[in-house]
Design a protein around this motif. Structure first.
Motif, PDB file in Angstrom:
ATOM      1  N   SER A 241      55.791  47.413  41.975  1.00 56.88           N
ATOM      2  CA  SER A 241      56.238  48.731  42.430  1.00 56.88           C
ATOM      3  C   SER A 241      57.697  48.994  42.098  1.00 56.88           C
ATOM      4  O   SER A 241      58.053  50.114  41.703  1.00 56.88           O
ATOM      5  CB  SER A 241      56.011  48.876  43.940  1.00 56.88           C
ATOM      6  N   SER A 242      58.576  47.988  42.237  1.00 57.82           N
ATOM      7  CA  SER A 242      59.990  48.237  42.009  1.00 57.82           C
ATOM      8  C   SER A 242      60.257  48.571  40.547  1.00 57.82           C
ATOM      9  O   SER A 242      59.912  47.807  39.648  1.00 57.82           O
ATOM     10  CB  SER A 242      60.824  47.018  42.419  1.00 57.82           C
ATOM     11  N   GLY A 243      60.859  49.729  40.326  1.00 54.88           N
ATOM     12  CA  GLY A 243      61.167  50.174  38.980  1.00 54.88           C
ATOM     13  C   GLY A 243      60.128  51.078  38.373  1.00 54.88           C
ATOM     14  O   GLY A 243      60.353  51.656  37.307  1.00 54.88           O
ATOM     15  N   SER A 244      58.976  51.235  39.024  1.00 51.50           N
ATOM     16  CA  SER A 244      57.913  52.047  38.450  1.00 51.50           C
ATOM     17  C   SER A 244      58.063  53.512  38.844  1.00 51.50           C
ATOM     18  O   SER A 244      58.757  53.851  39.798  1.00 51.50           O
ATOM     19  CB  SER A 244      56.540  51.521  38.894  1.00 51.50           C
ATOM     20  N   CYS A 245      57.399  54.371  38.088  1.00 57.69           N
ATOM     21  CA  CYS A 245      57.488  55.819  38.297  1.00 57.69           C
ATOM     22  C   CYS A 245      56.085  56.371  38.520  1.00 57.69           C
ATOM     23  O   CYS A 245      55.217  56.290  37.634  1.00 57.69           O
ATOM     24  CB  CYS A 245      58.134  56.482  37.079  1.00 57.69           C
ATOM     25  N   ILE A 246      55.852  56.913  39.719  1.00 58.08           N
ATOM     26  CA  ILE A 246      54.532  57.399  40.126  1.00 58.08           C
ATOM     27  C   ILE A 246      54.385  58.875  39.800  1.00 58.08           C
ATOM     28  O   ILE A 246      55.285  59.678  40.052  1.00 58.08           O
ATOM     29  CB  ILE A 246      54.324  57.199  41.639  1.00 58.08           C
ATOM     30  N   ASN A 247      53.230  59.247  39.260  1.00 59.00           N
ATOM     31  CA  ASN A 247      52.879  60.647  39.046  1.00 59.00           C
ATOM     32  C   ASN A 247      52.379  61.216  40.375  1.00 59.00           C
ATOM     33  O   ASN A 247      51.267  60.941  40.814  1.00 59.00           O
ATOM     34  CB  ASN A 247      51.790  60.754  37.972  1.00 59.00           C
ATOM     35  N   LEU A 248      53.202  62.018  41.021  1.00 57.89           N
ATOM     36  CA  LEU A 248      52.847  62.526  42.343  1.00 57.89           C
ATOM     37  C   LEU A 248      51.719  63.549  42.298  1.00 57.89           C
ATOM     38  O   LEU A 248      51.111  63.829  43.333  1.00 57.89           O
ATOM     39  CB  LEU A 248      54.080  63.121  43.028  1.00 57.89           C
ATOM     40  N   SER A 249      51.417  64.072  41.125  1.00 61.58           N
ATOM     41  CA  SER A 249      50.270  64.975  41.015  1.00 61.58           C
ATOM     42  C   SER A 249      48.963  64.234  41.245  1.00 61.58           C
ATOM     43  O   SER A 249      47.943  64.853  41.552  1.00 61.58           O
ATOM     44  CB  SER A 249      50.255  65.640  39.632  1.00 61.58           C
ATOM     45  N   ALA A 250      48.993  62.911  41.086  1.00 58.07           N
ATOM     46  CA  ALA A 250      47.788  62.109  41.275  1.00 58.07           C
ATOM     47  C   ALA A 250      47.745  61.423  42.640  1.00 58.07           C
ATOM     48  O   ALA A 250      46.749  60.780  42.979  1.00 58.07           O
ATOM     49  CB  ALA A 250      47.706  61.043  40.170  1.00 58.07           C
ATOM     50  N   TRP A 251      48.798  61.557  43.418  1.00 62.21           N
ATOM     51  CA  TRP A 251      48.920  60.803  44.679  1.00 62.21           C
ATOM     52  C   TRP A 251      47.783  61.091  45.648  1.00 62.21           C
ATOM     53  O   TRP A 251      47.171  60.168  46.200  1.00 62.21           O
ATOM     54  CB  TRP A 251      50.268  61.109  45.321  1.00 62.21           C
ATOM     55  N   ASP A 252      47.483  62.348  45.874  1.00 62.16           N
ATOM     56  CA  ASP A 252      46.435  62.689  46.844  1.00 62.16           C
ATOM     57  C   ASP A 252      45.075  62.192  46.385  1.00 62.16           C
ATOM     58  O   ASP A 252      44.232  61.808  47.216  1.00 62.16           O
ATOM     59  CB  ASP A 252      46.390  64.202  47.073  1.00 62.16           C
ATOM     60  N   ASP A 253      44.832  62.200  45.080  1.00 63.03           N
ATOM     61  CA  ASP A 253      43.551  61.757  44.542  1.00 63.03           C
ATOM     62  C   ASP A 253      43.385  60.244  44.705  1.00 63.03           C
ATOM     63  O   ASP A 253      42.299  59.760  45.067  1.00 63.03           O
ATOM     64  CB  ASP A 253      43.453  62.146  43.066  1.00 63.03           C
ATOM     65  N   ILE A 254      44.449  59.508  44.460  1.00 62.58           N
ATOM     66  CA  ILE A 254      44.390  58.046  44.548  1.00 62.58           C
ATOM     67  C   ILE A 254      44.503  57.570  45.986  1.00 62.58           C
ATOM     68  O   ILE A 254      43.840  56.629  46.410  1.00 62.58           O
ATOM     69  CB  ILE A 254      45.509  57.418  43.685  1.00 62.58           C
ATOM     70  N   GLY A 255      45.347  58.243  46.749  1.00 64.15           N
ATOM     71  CA  GLY A 255      45.608  57.835  48.127  1.00 64.15           C
ATOM     72  C   GLY A 255      46.903  57.048  48.217  1.00 64.15           C
ATOM     73  O   GLY A 255      47.444  56.575  47.210  1.00 64.15           O
TER      74      GLY A 255
END
Length: 303
Positions: A164-178
């Motif tokens: 997780s440290s240093g990674s960049c999450i696509n928040l458009s996918a957050w709700d779909d993935i959980g």
């Protein structure tokens, strides 16, 4: 057919989880605020204010007053960024010192790939840990051993998980993935989330051109010519507990389960023989195994 995820031109966010931070941690958080909306989640047991710590006014600061774990900390930070319309979230440990190139480069790569029509959940850098022998390879789950891919070239590399440290999450996918799994607290939180993302049809990509200096665990130990990261007895509790709990979950890949089953007795031997205090490491590891088997998750509670 999977729907195409298209990110709008929205601000970049940064989440940092604190635990007993020092002055360097505060300096880093204030620097992050120059690159995007920075959220600091503080898991330190004593409640302090942002001004007490010396955080910039632009930093969003939430004090939990207790250690709620890395998973919950990330979830709290992401919730703040979603409320503010951010398109992506860079995640950092409190001691991460990313370059300016990484801070601007990872969100840019993510935006580029999403606009190209790829379903990307996460992009992360290569990780340099001089104590463990240099740059760590990217990993794919394969049987009977993990496939290790050297971070070379300029093309993004499809991988099965990223720390997780240093990674960049696509928040458009957050709700779909959980969200991250709060019950895991720490250890394998990133692995489990990446597996869920891939099970939902998203990609996790490693960037060989961007690097982050990152130290895994405490001072490494050498056993029979090989170097292993060391942890406290409590961290070994979480490591053994969460590995066991995830092995019992049906959606985790069989190849990953196999490699963890092979590693567990080796880790038990190493931590129980070569790390002091041996008895405490062995006791906490075995307790973690038992709690994983019976599904007792969440924060460790002394009984």
């Amino acid at each position: 057919m999977h729907r195409r995820i298209v990110a709008e031109a929205r601000p970049v966010g940064i989440v940092v989880v604190f635990y007993h931070p020092n002055g360097d941690c505060i300096r880093r958080a204030n620097r992050f605020a120059e690159f995007g909306q920075c959220v600091v989640i503080d898991n330190t047991e004593i409640r302090l204010s942002a001004s007490d710590l010396g955080l910039d006014d632009s930093v969003i600061y939430l004090s939990n007053g207790r250690n709620r774990g890395i998973a919950t900390g990330i979830n709290q930070g992401v919730a703040q960024l979603l409320d503010r319309g951010c398109s992506s979230a860079l995640i950092f440990d409190q001691d991460s010192e990313p370059s300016d190139e990484l801070l601007s480069g990872l969100p840019g790569l993510l935006e580029r790939e999403v606009h190209a029509g790829r379903r990307v959940a996460l992009i992360g850098p290569a990780y340099d840990d001089a104590r463990l022998g240099g740059t760590a390879p990217f990993v794919r789950f394969r049987f009977p051993v993990l496939q290790r891919i050297e971070p070379v070239g300029t093309e993004l590399i499809p991988v099965d998980f990223l720390i997780s440290s240093g990674s960049c999450i696509n928040l458009s996918a957050w709700d779909d993935i959980g969200p991250m799994d709060d019950a895991l607290f720490i250890d394998f939180v990133d692995v489990e989330w990446c597996v869920r993302a891939r099970n939902r049809g998203y990609e996790t990509l490693g960037s060989p051109t961007l690097h982050l200096a990152h130290s895994l665990g405490g001072e490494p130990i050498r056993v029979l010519g090989r170097t292993y990261p060391s942890h406290s007895p409590l961290r070994h509790y979480y490591l053994f507990r969460n590995a066991t709990a995830l092995i019992l979950r049906g959606y985790m890949p069989l190849a990953w389960k196999w490699t963890e089953l092979v590693k567990l007795p080796v880790r038990l031997l190493i931590y129980g023989v070569w790390l002091e205090p041996r008895g405490q490491h062995l006791k906490m590891a075995l307790r973690g195994l038992w709690h994983g088997l019976i599904g007792k998750l969440g924060a460790w509670e002394q009984t």
